[in-house]
Design a protein around this motif. Structure first.
Motif, short mmCIF file in Angstrom:
data_model
loop_
_atom_site.label_atom_id
_atom_site.label_comp_id
_atom_site.label_asym_id
_atom_site.label_seq_id
_atom_site.Cartn_x
_atom_site.Cartn_y
_atom_site.Cartn_z
N ALA A 118 1.19 9.47 -5.85
CA ALA A 118 1.61 10.84 -5.52
C ALA A 118 2.67 11.34 -6.50
O ALA A 118 2.67 12.50 -6.91
CB ALA A 118 2.15 10.88 -4.09
N GLN A 155 -7.13 0.18 -9.46
CA GLN A 155 -7.63 0.79 -8.23
C GLN A 155 -8.35 2.10 -8.49
O GLN A 155 -9.39 2.39 -7.90
CB GLN A 155 -6.46 1.02 -7.26
N GLU A 212 0.82 -1.20 0.00
CA GLU A 212 0.00 0.00 0.00
C GLU A 212 0.86 1.26 0.00
O GLU A 212 0.52 2.26 -0.65
CB GLU A 212 -0.93 0.00 1.23
N GLN A 213 1.97 1.23 0.74
CA GLN A 213 2.87 2.39 0.75
C GLN A 213 3.45 2.65 -0.63
O GLN A 213 3.57 3.80 -1.06
CB GLN A 213 4.00 2.16 1.76
N ASP A 250 0.64 4.14 -2.84
CA ASP A 250 0.35 5.53 -2.48
C ASP A 250 1.44 6.48 -2.96
O ASP A 250 1.16 7.56 -3.49
CB ASP A 250 0.19 5.66 -0.96
#
Length: 225
Positions: free
Chosen positions: A38, A81, A30-31, A34
């Protein structure tokens, strides 16, 4: 002190040593996702690299391959996603053609407002999450009497057309793009076109696109039934 207590103490001391040495904590999938999204928002896709992503996460590029075998695989997951996050539904209180117009407007707004999705749109159009969107419109067209094969093709075409319009809209309405087109040598040769061309205000173009799509489907259905 118990054996378990000694183990916990050893782990705690190891964590402190790692932190003091500047070693990053273990990454999660998940990191990585994300941080990748970004980075896409910040720099766009053309300059995106796993090396940049690793730097952002304070790790080495090799660690990212634990989660994704390539940049393309990472983008595919991001696209899936992003598209899955778009909550679209047909308003069954409306007539079918008005449902379709509302759906197109909602999809356009969702694509424009979702960060990072414009770059991923080519992958999003073929992502598994696209199937639920296509299925909803397919069912609506089938209810009006359209054969399933034609309904699927038109539903997919609408999804792709709306997403493509939204992405084009984001870039085409930028001031530098409008200025470049207006200053082009060919602009003087087409004064009538330039007088009516949709540039900064794309609402008339969007309305024409929706009208053409919905009215075209109505005409096809009249031929079918």
């Amino acid at each position: 002190m118990s054996e378990g207590g000694l183990n916990l103490g050893a782990k705690s001391r190891k964590s402190s040593v790692d932190a003091a040495a500047g070693r990053p904590a273990r990454l999660s999938r998940e990191q990585v996702l994300d941080a990748a999204m970004a980075l896409l928002q910040q720099n766009g896709g053309e300059s995106f690299s796993l090396r940049q992503l690793a730097k952002r996460l304070d790790t080495v590029p090799g660690n990212l391959y634990t989660y994704f075998p390539s940049k393309e695989a990472l983008f595919e997951v991001l696209a899936e996603q992003a598209l899955a996050a778009l909550e679209l539904s047909l308003n069954t209180d409306l007539e079918w053609d008005q449902q379709l117009r509302s759906w197109m407007n909602s999809l356009r707004g969702a694509v424009k407002s979702h960060p990072g999705l414009p770059f991923l749109i080519g992958l999003a159009g073929t992502a598994p999450a696209a199937l639920s969107k296509i299925d909803a419109v397919t069912a609506l067209l089938q209810e009006q009497g359209m054969p399933v094969g034609s309904a699927v093709l038109h539903a997919q075409g609408l999804l792709w057309a709306v997403m493509g319009f939204a992405v084009f809209e984001i870039h085409a309405s930028e001031a530098r793009v409008v200025q470049r087109l207006s200053a082009a040598d060919s602009a003087a040769a087409y004064p009538q076109i330039m007088a009516h061309l949709a540039l900064q205000d794309l609402e008339p173009l969007w309305s024409a696109t929706v009208d053409r799509s919905v009215e075209g489907l109505k005409a096809l259905l009249e031929q079918t039934v």
